[in-house]
Motif scaffolding. Structure first.
Motif, PDB file in Angstrom:
ATOM      1  N   PRO A 105     -62.596 -20.028 -13.641  1.00  0.00           N
ATOM      2  CA  PRO A 105     -63.864 -20.214 -13.517  1.00  0.00           C
ATOM      3  C   PRO A 105     -63.828 -20.403 -15.072  1.00  0.00           C
ATOM      4  CG  PRO A 105     -62.880 -17.369 -14.364  1.00  0.00           C
ATOM      5  CD  PRO A 105     -61.516 -18.322 -13.781  1.00  0.00           C
ATOM      6  N   GLY A 106     -64.852 -21.148 -15.653  1.00  0.00           N
ATOM      7  CA  GLY A 106     -65.539 -22.102 -16.304  1.00  0.00           C
ATOM      8  C   GLY A 106     -64.711 -23.010 -16.470  1.00  0.00           C
ATOM      9  N   PHE A 107     -63.676 -23.560 -15.983  1.00  0.00           N
ATOM     10  CA  PHE A 107     -62.655 -24.964 -16.273  1.00  0.00           C
ATOM     11  C   PHE A 107     -63.231 -25.371 -14.753  1.00  0.00           C
ATOM     12  CE2 PHE A 107     -58.587 -27.047 -15.449  1.00  0.00           C
ATOM     13  CZ  PHE A 107     -58.298 -27.043 -17.521  1.00  0.00           C
ATOM     14  N   ALA A 108     -62.497 -24.946 -13.242  1.00  0.00           N
ATOM     15  CA  ALA A 108     -62.459 -25.341 -12.286  1.00  0.00           C
ATOM     16  C   ALA A 108     -64.093 -25.846 -11.867  1.00  0.00           C
ATOM     17  CB  ALA A 108     -62.175 -24.570 -11.184  1.00  0.00           C
ATOM     18  N   HIS A 109     -63.777 -27.091 -10.995  1.00  0.00           N
ATOM     19  CA  HIS A 109     -64.870 -27.712 -10.519  1.00  0.00           C
ATOM     20  C   HIS A 109     -65.127 -27.475  -9.093  1.00  0.00           C
ATOM     21  CE1 HIS A 109     -65.373 -30.251 -14.120  1.00  0.00           C
ATOM     22  NE2 HIS A 109     -64.122 -30.775 -13.236  1.00  0.00           N
ATOM     23  N   SER A 110     -66.660 -27.551  -8.368  1.00  0.00           N
ATOM     24  CA  SER A 110     -66.538 -26.452  -7.244  1.00  0.00           C
ATOM     25  C   SER A 110     -66.021 -27.798  -6.179  1.00  0.00           C
ATOM     26  CB  SER A 110     -68.244 -26.284  -7.584  1.00  0.00           C
ATOM     27  OG  SER A 110     -68.743 -27.395  -7.456  1.00  0.00           O
ATOM     28  N   ILE A 111     -66.053 -27.567  -5.836  1.00  0.00           N
ATOM     29  CA  ILE A 111     -66.229 -28.432  -3.526  1.00  0.00           C
ATOM     30  C   ILE A 111     -66.742 -29.618  -4.108  1.00  0.00           C
ATOM     31  CG2 ILE A 111     -65.706 -28.625  -1.289  1.00  0.00           C
ATOM     32  CD1 ILE A 111     -64.430 -25.138  -0.914  1.00  0.00           C
ATOM     33  N   GLU A 112     -68.565 -29.078  -3.759  1.00  0.00           N
ATOM     34  CA  GLU A 112     -68.900 -30.492  -3.756  1.00  0.00           C
ATOM     35  C   GLU A 112     -68.818 -31.868  -4.530  1.00  0.00           C
ATOM     36  OE1 GLU A 112     -69.859 -26.788  -4.163  1.00  0.00           O
ATOM     37  OE2 GLU A 112     -70.056 -26.528  -1.745  1.00  0.00           O
ATOM     38  N   GLN A 113     -68.723 -31.324  -6.104  1.00  0.00           N
ATOM     39  CA  GLN A 113     -67.944 -32.031  -6.993  1.00  0.00           C
ATOM     40  C   GLN A 113     -66.870 -32.498  -7.005  1.00  0.00           C
ATOM     41  OE1 GLN A 113     -68.010 -28.992 -10.412  1.00  0.00           O
ATOM     42  NE2 GLN A 113     -69.563 -29.962 -11.711  1.00  0.00           N
ATOM     43  N   TRP A 114     -66.052 -31.760  -6.590  1.00  0.00           N
ATOM     44  CA  TRP A 114     -65.155 -32.287  -6.170  1.00  0.00           C
ATOM     45  C   TRP A 114     -65.369 -33.898  -4.695  1.00  0.00           C
ATOM     46  CZ3 TRP A 114     -61.575 -33.908  -9.400  1.00  0.00           C
ATOM     47  CH2 TRP A 114     -60.757 -32.625 -10.193  1.00  0.00           C
ATOM     48  N   LYS A 115     -65.915 -32.901  -4.110  1.00  0.00           N
ATOM     49  CA  LYS A 115     -66.131 -34.040  -2.768  1.00  0.00           C
ATOM     50  C   LYS A 115     -67.188 -35.531  -3.343  1.00  0.00           C
ATOM     51  CE  LYS A 115     -65.477 -31.399   2.030  1.00  0.00           C
ATOM     52  NZ  LYS A 115     -66.391 -30.967   2.699  1.00  0.00           N
ATOM     53  N   GLU A 116     -68.541 -35.076  -3.859  1.00  0.00           N
ATOM     54  CA  GLU A 116     -68.813 -35.991  -4.958  1.00  0.00           C
ATOM     55  C   GLU A 116     -67.935 -37.396  -5.254  1.00  0.00           C
ATOM     56  OE1 GLU A 116     -71.185 -38.032  -7.102  1.00  0.00           O
ATOM     57  OE2 GLU A 116     -69.727 -37.045  -7.537  1.00  0.00           O
ATOM     58  N   LEU A 117     -67.100 -36.653  -6.336  1.00  0.00           N
ATOM     59  CA  LEU A 117     -65.700 -37.837  -7.334  1.00  0.00           C
ATOM     60  C   LEU A 117     -65.342 -37.847  -6.285  1.00  0.00           C
ATOM     61  CD1 LEU A 117     -65.075 -38.481 -10.035  1.00  0.00           C
ATOM     62  CD2 LEU A 117     -63.529 -36.821 -10.012  1.00  0.00           C
ATOM     63  N   VAL A 118     -64.652 -37.432  -5.137  1.00  0.00           N
ATOM     64  CA  VAL A 118     -63.710 -38.465  -3.955  1.00  0.00           C
ATOM     65  C   VAL A 118     -64.897 -39.393  -3.625  1.00  0.00           C
ATOM     66  CG1 VAL A 118     -62.632 -38.625  -1.833  1.00  0.00           C
ATOM     67  CG2 VAL A 118     -62.578 -36.521  -3.428  1.00  0.00           C
ATOM     68  N   LYS A 119     -66.317 -39.777  -2.766  1.00  0.00           N
ATOM     69  CA  LYS A 119     -66.939 -40.226  -2.257  1.00  0.00           C
ATOM     70  C   LYS A 119     -67.088 -41.512  -3.783  1.00  0.00           C
ATOM     71  CE  LYS A 119     -71.861 -40.817  -0.762  1.00  0.00           C
ATOM     72  NZ  LYS A 119     -72.156 -41.974  -1.676  1.00  0.00           N
ATOM     73  N   PHE A 120     -67.747 -41.444  -4.751  1.00  0.00           N
ATOM     74  CA  PHE A 120     -67.201 -42.245  -6.280  1.00  0.00           C
ATOM     75  C   PHE A 120     -66.596 -43.363  -6.338  1.00  0.00           C
ATOM     76  CE2 PHE A 120     -66.933 -43.545 -10.173  1.00  0.00           C
ATOM     77  CZ  PHE A 120     -68.499 -43.857 -10.720  1.00  0.00           C
ATOM     78  N   ALA A 121     -65.045 -41.893  -5.573  1.00  0.00           N
ATOM     79  CA  ALA A 121     -63.830 -43.477  -5.848  1.00  0.00           C
ATOM     80  C   ALA A 121     -63.350 -44.110  -5.007  1.00  0.00           C
ATOM     81  CB  ALA A 121     -62.683 -42.326  -6.703  1.00  0.00           C
ATOM     82  N   ASP A 122     -64.334 -43.429  -3.863  1.00  0.00           N
ATOM     83  CA  ASP A 122     -64.097 -44.440  -2.479  1.00  0.00           C
ATOM     84  C   ASP A 122     -64.170 -45.349  -2.457  1.00  0.00           C
ATOM     85  OD1 ASP A 122     -61.943 -42.219  -1.074  1.00  0.00           O
ATOM     86  OD2 ASP A 122     -63.342 -41.053  -0.106  1.00  0.00           O
ATOM     87  N   GLU A 123     -65.994 -44.928  -3.019  1.00  0.00           N
ATOM     88  CA  GLU A 123     -66.875 -46.581  -3.191  1.00  0.00           C
ATOM     89  C   GLU A 123     -65.934 -47.257  -4.529  1.00  0.00           C
ATOM     90  OE1 GLU A 123     -70.249 -44.554  -3.970  1.00  0.00           O
ATOM     91  OE2 GLU A 123     -71.396 -43.534  -2.592  1.00  0.00           O
ATOM     92  N   ARG A 124     -65.391 -47.199  -4.783  1.00  0.00           N
ATOM     93  CA  ARG A 124     -65.003 -48.208  -5.728  1.00  0.00           C
ATOM     94  C   ARG A 124     -63.626 -48.565  -5.233  1.00  0.00           C
ATOM     95  NH1 ARG A 124     -69.188 -45.904  -7.226  1.00  0.00           N
ATOM     96  NH2 ARG A 124     -70.434 -46.618  -8.760  1.00  0.00           N
ATOM     97  N   GLY A 125     -62.960 -48.336  -4.055  1.00  0.00           N
ATOM     98  CA  GLY A 125     -61.826 -48.425  -3.535  1.00  0.00           C
ATOM     99  C   GLY A 125     -60.361 -47.980  -4.828  1.00  0.00           C
ATOM    100  N   VAL A 126     -60.981 -46.781  -5.295  1.00  0.00           N
ATOM    101  CA  VAL A 126     -59.681 -46.022  -5.689  1.00  0.00           C
ATOM    102  C   VAL A 126     -59.884 -44.202  -4.698  1.00  0.00           C
ATOM    103  CG1 VAL A 126     -59.076 -44.778  -7.775  1.00  0.00           C
ATOM    104  CG2 VAL A 126     -60.615 -46.986  -7.820  1.00  0.00           C
ATOM    105  N   THR A 127     -58.599 -43.864  -4.292  1.00  0.00           N
ATOM    106  CA  THR A 127     -57.934 -43.147  -3.450  1.00  0.00           C
ATOM    107  C   THR A 127     -57.401 -42.097  -4.434  1.00  0.00           C
ATOM    108  OG1 THR A 127     -57.657 -44.690  -1.790  1.00  0.00           O
ATOM    109  CG2 THR A 127     -56.800 -42.120  -1.561  1.00  0.00           C
ATOM    110  N   LEU A 128     -57.795 -40.705  -4.369  1.00  0.00           N
ATOM    111  CA  LEU A 128     -57.580 -39.933  -5.337  1.00  0.00           C
ATOM    112  C   LEU A 128     -56.519 -38.464  -4.472  1.00  0.00           C
ATOM    113  CD1 LEU A 128     -61.096 -38.379  -6.587  1.00  0.00           C
ATOM    114  CD2 LEU A 128     -59.554 -40.086  -7.804  1.00  0.00           C
ATOM    115  N   ILE A 129     -55.919 -38.768  -4.805  1.00  0.00           N
ATOM    116  CA  ILE A 129     -54.371 -38.272  -4.308  1.00  0.00           C
ATOM    117  C   ILE A 129     -54.597 -36.481  -5.086  1.00  0.00           C
ATOM    118  CG2 ILE A 129     -52.090 -37.908  -4.002  1.00  0.00           C
ATOM    119  CD1 ILE A 129     -51.965 -40.918  -3.645  1.00  0.00           C
ATOM    120  N   PRO A 130     -55.066 -35.469  -4.124  1.00  0.00           N
ATOM    121  CA  PRO A 130     -54.523 -34.693  -5.590  1.00  0.00           C
ATOM    122  C   PRO A 130     -53.425 -33.763  -5.150  1.00  0.00           C
ATOM    123  CG  PRO A 130     -54.822 -33.584  -2.762  1.00  0.00           C
ATOM    124  CD  PRO A 130     -54.809 -35.523  -3.201  1.00  0.00           C
TER     125      PRO A 130
END
Length: 813
Positions: free
Chosen positions: A109-134
Motif C-alpha cells: 500500500p502506498g508503494f505499488a502502482h495500479s493495474i491501469e497505471q502499469w498498462k498506461e506505462l506499457v502503452k507509453f513504452a510500446d509507442e517508443r519501441g521499448v518493451t517492458l519485461i516484468p
C-alpha cells in the motif's frame, strides 16, 4: 532501418520499432546552429541494424518507489539510445510494486502502482519501441509475500491449521504454486507486448523447507528422490522447471538469474529454452549446456548507488559483450567469438528515482554503442564528443526546463554557503511551473507557482520544475535539482582508485586527481540525505562527509582542514570506517588508522592549545562506506563529533600561525592501554577452527564489541592465551557476543607450564544474558603464564563467540 536525406527525408524500417530507431538516429544527426536557429541535416544515406538483439536496462522498482513520471523519462532515454527492453524488478523482500488482479493483497500500500497505471506505462513504452519485461523474484527475495499471505507462500501446521512464514516461497506448497500461475496470468495481461516473463530464482536457500509438513508429500508426489534424502536443491530445480513451463504455456519465454548454475538431477533437468541472465559466476557452464545467455556481469554493468557502485562510461566503452567479470575478480572470463550471446543488460539496483537519469545519461550511450555495433567508434574521446552532442538533444526532449544558477561554490558539487539565484528557461514555448521543497519526493502540477522572475534560495532546497502547454498538459519530464547550503570545512581531492583487492591504504601521492572542491561540516540534513539512499544506515553523530556528488566506485578522497585545540590536555580520538580504510593525521603525523568494517580505533595524546592542520585520507573499498571521527576532550567522559573542533574554511589560520607537534610526540592506542590488559595481542590457540574473518586473534585485539571476536562451532571449544611469562594475576574480564537474550556457560583455568591447569572461574550454571560491559572475575592472586577459557554452552545456538579476553596483573591496584 534506412535513412535517406537529400531534398527530403525518408526513414523506413522493417517494422514500427525499426522506424523509431531511424527517427532516433536522425534526431542525433541534426545540427541546431543554422541561420535563425534552423535545423540542419547532413545529406546522408544510412542502412543500419544492431549486432545484438537484446539490449536492456533493469530498474529496481521494488526496493524504492519510482513515480510513473520518472519511469517515462527513463523510457524516453532508452528510445533515444535504441535500448529495446526495460526490465522491471517488481518484487523483493520489502515491497511489491505490481498490483495483481488475482492477488491484490501482495501489493504494498502506498508503494505499488495500479493495474491501469502499469498498462498506461506499457502503452507509453510500446509507442517508443521499448518493451517492458516484468520480473517477480521468486522463490527467494519474497519475504514480503510470505509475510502477507503465509497461507499460500508459507507453511500450514496440519494439526492447528495455523499459517507461518518461512522466509522464502514454500516451493512445496501446491496452493502457492497455483497462485503463482495466476500471477503469471496477470503479468501476461498487463505486459502483453513483452515476449518475456522473468521469474527471478536468485539467492535461494532451500534447506529451510526440509522440515515443513508439505515438504515430503510434495517431493514424493513429484518423484524428487534426492530432495527426499535431504538435498533440497532438487526441489529448487523442480520449481524453476515448473515456472518455466507455466510461462511457456502462456506463449512467453521465461528468463531467470543464473543461480542454479546448470545443475540437474536424474529426476530434474531444466530445459535449455530457459534464458539465463549471467550476473555471477562463470558463464562457461551455461553455454556448454546450451542455455541462451544475457551478459549482466558486475563489471561494468552493475549500478548500485547506495553501495557506491556505478562503473564509469569509459569502462563500459572499453568493455565487450563477451567479457564477464565480478567486482572481486582481477581478470574477466572472455567467451570466444563464435559463442552465441543474446545481448546484455545494465542492472540498476536499490536506487532512488532521482539517481537513475544522472547515472544512465552518461553510461547508456556507451552501453548502446557496444551492443549496436560492437566494433563501432574510434576512441573514447571521439565518443564523448558525440555523446555530449546527443545529450544536449536528450536534455531538450526529456527535460525542456533548464536551470542557470549563480552563487555555487562549485557547480560540480551543487553546494553554496550564502544565497543562490536560479533562472529557469525552456526549450519550447509554454508555462514553467515550479516548487521549492526540503524533500526530493515533491513535484509541480498545473496549479503550482508559475515562473516569472529568478528564484532566490538561502537554505538547502530541492527545486522541481515542469513545462506546461496552454491546456495545462505537461511537456516533457520534471527537472529536479537539490542544492545544499553548507558551512565549508575542508578542501578535498578525489583520486584514482586503488589496486583491485588491496586492503591497505594506497600511497595518495601516486594517484591521479579526478576532482577537487570543497566539503562542508556534517549537519542533520546532510546525514539524512546520505541515509536516504542507503539500507545500511550510518551513524549521523561523528559522521564525516566523504560522498562527492555524482562520483561512484572504489575511490580515494583526501580532506584537508584545520582543527582548534581549545586547551592543553589529553585528547582521545576515535576513528571508525565501513568497508574502507582511513587515516587521520594532525600535520604530517598519523593519529589513527582504521581498516575494515565496524572497528573503532581509539588513540590518546597530550596536545597543546592552538590550531593545527589536519588531513583525512579515506579509501573506498566495498559497499556501505562511511567514516566516523569523534573526540573526547580533557576532563570529559563522552565522545563528541570531532568536527565541533574544526575551523571552518572562511576562518582558516595562515600556515605560518599553525601549530605543529613535537618531533617526539606520540599518540597511544587507548584501547591497548585499558587497565594494562596482559592478554592484548598475545599469542592464542584454539581447540577448533574459526568462522570466516572471526579468527582467534580477534579475541585479544582490544576491541570489545560484537564486530570483532573469535567465532567457532559447535561447543564445547576452548581458547588459550600465552602471556609469554609467568605473572601474578587476580582478575579476568570476558566479553562474549551480546544481544540482550543469549547467555553462555564456561570455565576459566590458568597454568604455568600449559600442562597442569588450575580452575579459577566456574560459570557452568550461568543463565544471565551477556552484556556489553562483559563479565569481570576477581580472585585471589595466582601466578600464571597461560589462561584458557572453556566455552561449554550457548543458549541461542551451537556457536562459540568470544569478543575479548582481558587478563590483569595483581599489582595494578
Amino acid at each position: 532501418y534506412k535513412i535517406s536525406v537529400d531534398q527530403s527525408v525518408q526513414i523506413t524500417g522493417s517494422n514500427y520499432r525499426a522506424v523509431l530507431w531511424g527517427v532516433s538516429t536522425f534526431i542525433q544527426l541534426l545540427d541546431t546552429s543554422g541561420p535563425n536557429k534552423n535545423l540542419i541535416a547532413p545529406r546522408v544515406e544510412i542502412v543500419d541494424s544492431p549486432d545484438y538483439e537484446f539490449r536492456s536496462v533493469m530498474i529496481d522498482v521494488a526496493r524504492r518507489h519510482h513515480p510513473i513520471q520518472t519511469l517515462k523519462e527513463t523510457i524516453e532515454l532508452m528510445w533515444l539510445y535504441k535500448i529495446n527492453y526495460v526490465h522491471l524488478h517488481l518484487s523483493d523482500n520489502r515491497h511489491t510494486a505490481f498490483t495483481s488482479k488475482s492477488l491484490p493483497k501482495l501489493a504494498t500500500p502506498g508503494f505499488a502502482h495500479s493495474i491501469e497505471q502499469w498498462k498506461e506505462l506499457v502503452k507509453f513504452a510500446d509507442e517508443r519501441g521499448v518493451t517492458l519485461i516484468p520480473e517477480m523474484d521468486v522463490p527467494g527475495h519474497s519475504a514480503n509475500w510470505v509475510g502477507r499471505m503465509p497461507e499460500l507462500f508459507g507453511s500450514t501446521d496440519p494439526e492447528t491449521g495455523k499459517h507461518r512464514s518461512v522466509g522464502i516461497v514454500n516451493m512445496a506448497n501446491e496452493k502457492g504454486l497455483e497462485a503463482l500461475e495466476s500471477l503469471v496470468d496477470d503479468l501476461c495481461d498487463v505486459f502483453a507486448s513483452s515476449p518475456y516473463i522473468h521469474v527471478g530464482t536468485d539467492e535461494v536457500g532451500a534447506g529451510s523447507l526440509i522440515g515443513l509438513p508439505e515438504y515430503r508429500p510434495y517431493c514424493e508426489k513429484h518423484g524428487l528422490t534426492e530432495a527426499l534424502k535431504g538435498q533440497a536443491h532438487e526441489l529448487f530445480l523442480h520449481f524453476i522447471q515448473r515456472m518455466n513451463e507455466v510461462v511457456r504455456q502462456r506463449g512467453k519465454q521465461a528468463i531467470s538469474w543464473n543461480d542454479f548454475r546448470g545443475a540437474s538431477t536424474k529426476n530434474v533437468q531444466i530445459p535449455t529454452n530457459l534464458v539465463q541472465m549471467i550476473w555471477t559466476g562463470s558463464p562457461v557452464t551455461m553455454v556448454e549446456k546450451g542455455y541462451p545467455i544475457i551478459n549482466c556481469c558486475w563489471l561494468p554493468l552493475y549500478m548500485v548507488p547506495p553501495q557506491q557502485r556505478a562503473p564509469e562510461d569509459f569502462r563500459i566503452y572499453d568493455w565487450n559483450v563477451r567479457q564477464f567479470q565480478s567486482w572481486h575478480e582481477k581478470q574477466p572470463t572472455v567467451l570466444s567469438k563464435d559463442t552465441p550471446i543474446m545481448g546484455a543488460q545494465v542492472c540498476f539496483w536499490e536506487q532512488r528515482y532521482n539517481e537513475v537519469m544522472p547515472i544512465l545519461r552518461t553510461r547508456v550511450p556507451a552501453f548502446s554503442e557496444r551492443l549496436w555495433h560492437q566494433n563501432a567508434g574510434r576512441s573514447f574521446e571521439d565518443f564523448v564528443g558525440r555523446r555530449d552532442h546527443t545529450d544536449a538533444i536528450v536534455q531538450k526532449i526529456i527535460y525542456p526546463v533548464t536551470l542557470t544558477v549563480t552563487g555555487l561554490l562549485d557547480e560540480q558539487d551543487v553546494c553554496f554557503d550564502d544565497t543562490l539565484k536560479i533562472t529557469l528557461q525552456s526549450s519550447f514555448p509554454g508555462t514553467i511551473r515550479y516548487t521549492l521543497h526540503n524533500e526530493w519526493e515533491h513535484f509541480p502540477d498545473s496549479e503550482s507557482t508559475a515562473y516569472d522572475n529568478p528564484i532566490k534560495i538561502d537554505r538547502t532546497t530541492t527545486v522541481s520544475a515542469q513545462l506546461y502547454d496552454p491546456n495545462g498538459q505537461p511537456i516533457g519530464g520534471v527537472t529536479q535539482h537539490r542544492f545544499r547550503k553548507m558551512i565549508p570545512a575542508y578542501k578535498y581531492r578525489w583520486l584514482d582508485p586503488p589496486s583491485p583487492g588491496t586492503t591497505e591504504m594506497p600511497n595518495f601521492e601516486d594517484l591521479n586527481v579526478i576532482r577537487e572542491g570543497v566539503i562542508g561540516l556534517m549537519d542533520t540534513d546532510r546525514a539524512k540525505q546520505i541515509n536516504r539512499s542507503r539500507f545500511a544506515q550510518v551513524q549521523p553523530i561523528g559522521l564525516v562527509d566523504t560522498f562527492v556528488h555524482n562520483l561512484y566506485n572504489p575511490r580515494n578522497i583526501e580532506l584537508n582542514g584545520q582543527i582548534r585545540i581549545p586547551s592543553d590536555g589529553n585528547y582521545e580520538f576515535a576513528v571508525k570506517t565501513g568497508h574502507g580504510a582511513s587515516e587521520f593525521l594532525i600535520g604530517d603525523r598519523l593519529v589513527a588508522k582504521a581498516i575494515g568494517k565496524g572497528k573503532n580505533f581509539k588513540v590518546v595524546g597530550e596536545l597543546k592549545a592552538g590550531v593545527y592542520p589536519i588531513k583525512i585520507r579515506h579509501s573506498f573499498r566495498q559497499s556501505y562506506n562511511d567514516l566516523n571521527i569523534q573526540v573526547k576532550q580533557p576532563g570529559e567522559t563522552d565522545l563528541i563529533p570531532y568536527e565541533q573542533l574544526l575551523v571552518t574554511l572562511p576562518d582558516w589560520v595562515e600556515p605560518a600561525r599553525l601549530k605543529t607537534l613535537p618531533v617526539d610526540f606520540k599518540f597511544m592506542n587507548s584501547d591497548k592501554l585499558i587497565n594494562a590488559n596482559l592478554a592484548l595481542d598475545k599469542p592464542v590457540t584454539v581447540s577448533g577452527g574459526s568462522q570466516g574473518s572471526h579468527v582467534p586473534e580477534n579475541a585479544v585485539d582490544g576491541i570489545i564489541g560484537n564486530a570483532s571476536g573469535w567465532h567457532s562451532d559447535p561447543y564445547p571449544q576452548w581458547l588459550k592465551v600465552d602471556l609469554q611469562k609467568p605473572t601474578l594475576i587476580d582478575a579476568i574480564k570476558l566479553y562474549t557476543y551480546h544481544d540482550g537474550r543469549r547467555y553462555y556457560q564456561y570455565t576459566i583455568e590458568t597454568s604455568i607450564d600449559g600442562k597442569t591447569w588450575k580452575p579459577i572461574v566456574n560459570m557452568t550454571k550461568n543463565v544471565e544474558p551477556s552484556k556489553r560491559q562483559g563479565d569481570e572475575h576477581n580472585f585471589a592472586p595466582v601466578k600464571a603464564r597461560f589462561v584458557k577459557v572453556n566455552m561449554l554452552n550457548n543458549s541461542a545456538n551451537p556457536g562459540v563467540h568470544i569478543n575479548e579476553l582481558m587478563v590483569f596483573e595483581a599489582k595494578r591496584k
